[in-house]
Design a protein around this motif. Structure first.
Motif, PDB file in Angstrom:
ATOM      1  N   GLY A   1       1.515   4.788  -9.554  1.00  0.00           N
ATOM      2  CA  GLY A   1       1.332   3.605  -8.718  1.00  0.00           C
ATOM      3  C   GLY A   1       0.955   3.895  -7.287  1.00  0.00           C
ATOM      4  N   GLY A   2       0.697   5.150  -6.967  1.00  0.00           N
ATOM      5  CA  GLY A   2       0.345   5.503  -5.600  1.00  0.00           C
ATOM      6  C   GLY A   2      -1.071   6.056  -5.495  1.00  0.00           C
ATOM      7  N   GLU A   3      -1.627   5.995  -4.296  1.00  0.00           N
ATOM      8  CA  GLU A   3      -2.918   6.624  -4.009  1.00  0.00           C
ATOM      9  C   GLU A   3      -2.647   7.990  -3.404  1.00  0.00           C
ATOM     10  N   LEU A   4      -3.187   9.037  -4.010  1.00  0.00           N
ATOM     11  CA  LEU A   4      -2.970  10.388  -3.520  1.00  0.00           C
ATOM     12  C   LEU A   4      -3.946  10.689  -2.381  1.00  0.00           C
ATOM     13  N   ILE A   5      -3.430  11.235  -1.294  1.00  0.00           N
ATOM     14  CA  ILE A   5      -4.229  11.701  -0.169  1.00  0.00           C
ATOM     15  C   ILE A   5      -4.065  13.216  -0.123  1.00  0.00           C
TER      16      ILE A   5
ATOM     17  N   MET B   1       0.857  -1.193   0.000  1.00  0.00           N
ATOM     18  CA  MET B   1       0.000   0.000   0.000  1.00  0.00           C
ATOM     19  C   MET B   1       0.893   1.243   0.000  1.00  0.00           C
ATOM     20  N   ARG B   2       0.765   2.041  -1.036  1.00  0.00           N
ATOM     21  CA  ARG B   2       1.607   3.238  -1.181  1.00  0.00           C
ATOM     22  C   ARG B   2       0.716   4.469  -1.232  1.00  0.00           C
ATOM     23  N   TRP B   3       0.867   5.324  -0.216  1.00  0.00           N
ATOM     24  CA  TRP B   3       0.133   6.579  -0.163  1.00  0.00           C
ATOM     25  C   TRP B   3       1.078   7.734  -0.475  1.00  0.00           C
ATOM     26  N   ILE B   4       0.589   8.684  -1.243  1.00  0.00           N
ATOM     27  CA  ILE B   4       1.309   9.931  -1.502  1.00  0.00           C
ATOM     28  C   ILE B   4       0.479  11.061  -0.888  1.00  0.00           C
ATOM     29  N   ILE B   5       0.974  11.644   0.199  1.00  0.00           N
ATOM     30  CA  ILE B   5       0.281  12.747   0.857  1.00  0.00           C
ATOM     31  C   ILE B   5       0.742  14.035   0.187  1.00  0.00           C
ATOM     32  N   LEU B   6      -0.180  14.747  -0.459  1.00  0.00           N
ATOM     33  CA  LEU B   6       0.218  15.821  -1.378  1.00  0.00           C
ATOM     34  C   LEU B   6      -0.485  17.131  -1.051  1.00  0.00           C
ATOM     35  N   ASP B   7       0.228  18.230  -1.302  1.00  0.00           N
ATOM     36  CA  ASP B   7      -0.350  19.565  -1.139  1.00  0.00           C
ATOM     37  C   ASP B   7       0.294  20.505  -2.151  1.00  0.00           C
TER      38      ASP B   7
ATOM     39  N   LEU C   1      -3.070   9.174 -13.685  1.00  0.00           N
ATOM     40  CA  LEU C   1      -1.641   8.986 -13.443  1.00  0.00           C
ATOM     41  C   LEU C   1      -1.348   8.284 -12.126  1.00  0.00           C
ATOM     42  N   CYS C   2      -2.383   8.102 -11.299  1.00  0.00           N
ATOM     43  CA  CYS C   2      -2.206   7.440 -10.010  1.00  0.00           C
ATOM     44  C   CYS C   2      -3.312   6.407  -9.849  1.00  0.00           C
ATOM     45  N   THR C   3      -3.256   5.610  -8.799  1.00  0.00           N
ATOM     46  CA  THR C   3      -4.251   4.553  -8.633  1.00  0.00           C
ATOM     47  C   THR C   3      -5.571   5.079  -8.097  1.00  0.00           C
ATOM     48  N   ALA C   4      -5.538   6.148  -7.289  1.00  0.00           N
ATOM     49  CA  ALA C   4      -6.760   6.708  -6.709  1.00  0.00           C
ATOM     50  C   ALA C   4      -6.423   8.059  -6.088  1.00  0.00           C
ATOM     51  N   ILE C   5      -7.474   8.861  -5.878  1.00  0.00           N
ATOM     52  CA  ILE C   5      -7.333  10.132  -5.176  1.00  0.00           C
ATOM     53  C   ILE C   5      -8.339  10.137  -4.032  1.00  0.00           C
TER      54      ILE C   5
END
Length: 245
Positions: A83-87, A1-7, A113-117
């Protein structure tokens, strides 16, 4: 499980009015662990920030003038989120801006471009209905220090949101943090541990409290037209006919 926490930080509120992204910050979590593989870049938007936006992020036109443009970092950004889910907190805002930047350089929108937002603001509203769910409010609710946050910054806000997100999702999907090892298993999924009743503190009611309790039970008797359950339990049962008292 790969999360990308983005702002992101932007020059204003509406990409349709020509406003641009000026900072992207992201923190990577792999199986709920911070990997240290961050993404952070300041961007030259080729325009000034609105006064209101400048007051929030403090990134001046002069400071941004020698920074790369989005097209210069687009490939690195796409590779990072793949390949990551954006949070994202209030995801609709950031995705509108990032989709506009991606469209300018001929790239597909963020969702492709990512798996989910996932919008962490919507999740927080479901968990805490009727309460304030800004990032600052969530930091306070979950005991996360944001004292160093005097201005908004994309990387700093991503780091804070990463801590908030881990606290909000603690224990979900069976991923318990710091869960104690069970003492032993019963084989049917239940966990049984030792229990020492001697460690319990017994608080006995005072005479005043007992008297008040008796008055309350008498009131219940009157209201119910007979002895209430607690009275019946306290009254010894009469011996059956033909048995010794």
């Amino acid at each position: 499980m790969r999360w990308i926490i983005l702002d992101t930080e932007t020059t204003g509120l509406e990409p349709s009015q020509g406003h641009r992204v000026i900072e992207i910050g992201a923190v990577e979590l792999e199986n709920r662990n911070v990997t240290g593989r961050h993404f952070h870049v300041y961007l030259n938007p080729d325009r000034d920030s609105d006064p209101g936006a400048l007051a929030v992020h403090g990134l001046t036109t002069e400071f941004l003038s020698d920074k790369p443009r989005f097209e210069d970092v687009a490939q690195d950004f796409v590779d990072y989120i793949a390949g990551g889910e954006l949070i994202i907190h209030n995801a609709s805002f950031d995705t509108r801006f990032l989709d506009a930047e991606l469209a300018r350089v001929g790239r597909p929108p963020l969702a492709q471009l990512c798996t989910a937002i996932t919008d962490s603001l919507m999740v927080a509203r479901e968990m805490h209905p009727g309460k304030r769910n800004s990032l600052d409010s969530l930091c306070e609710r979950y005991g996360i220090s944001n004292a160093h946050r005097t201005l908004h910054g994309a990387l700093l806000d991503s780091q804070l949101l990463a801590e908030v997100w881990l606290a909000m999702t603690r224990g979900q999907d069976g991923l318990l943090i710091d869960a104690p090892e069970p003492a032993r298993g019963t084989g049917d999924g239940l966990v049984v541990g030792g229990f020492d009743a001697s460690v319990l503190t017994v608080l006995r009611a005072s005479e005043t409290e007992m008297a008040a309790h008796g008055e309350y039970l008498e009131a219940l008797d009157k209201a119910s037209g007979g002895p209430c359950l607690w009275r019946k339990l306290d009254t010894p049962a009469a011996p059956a006919e033909g048995t010794a008292a």
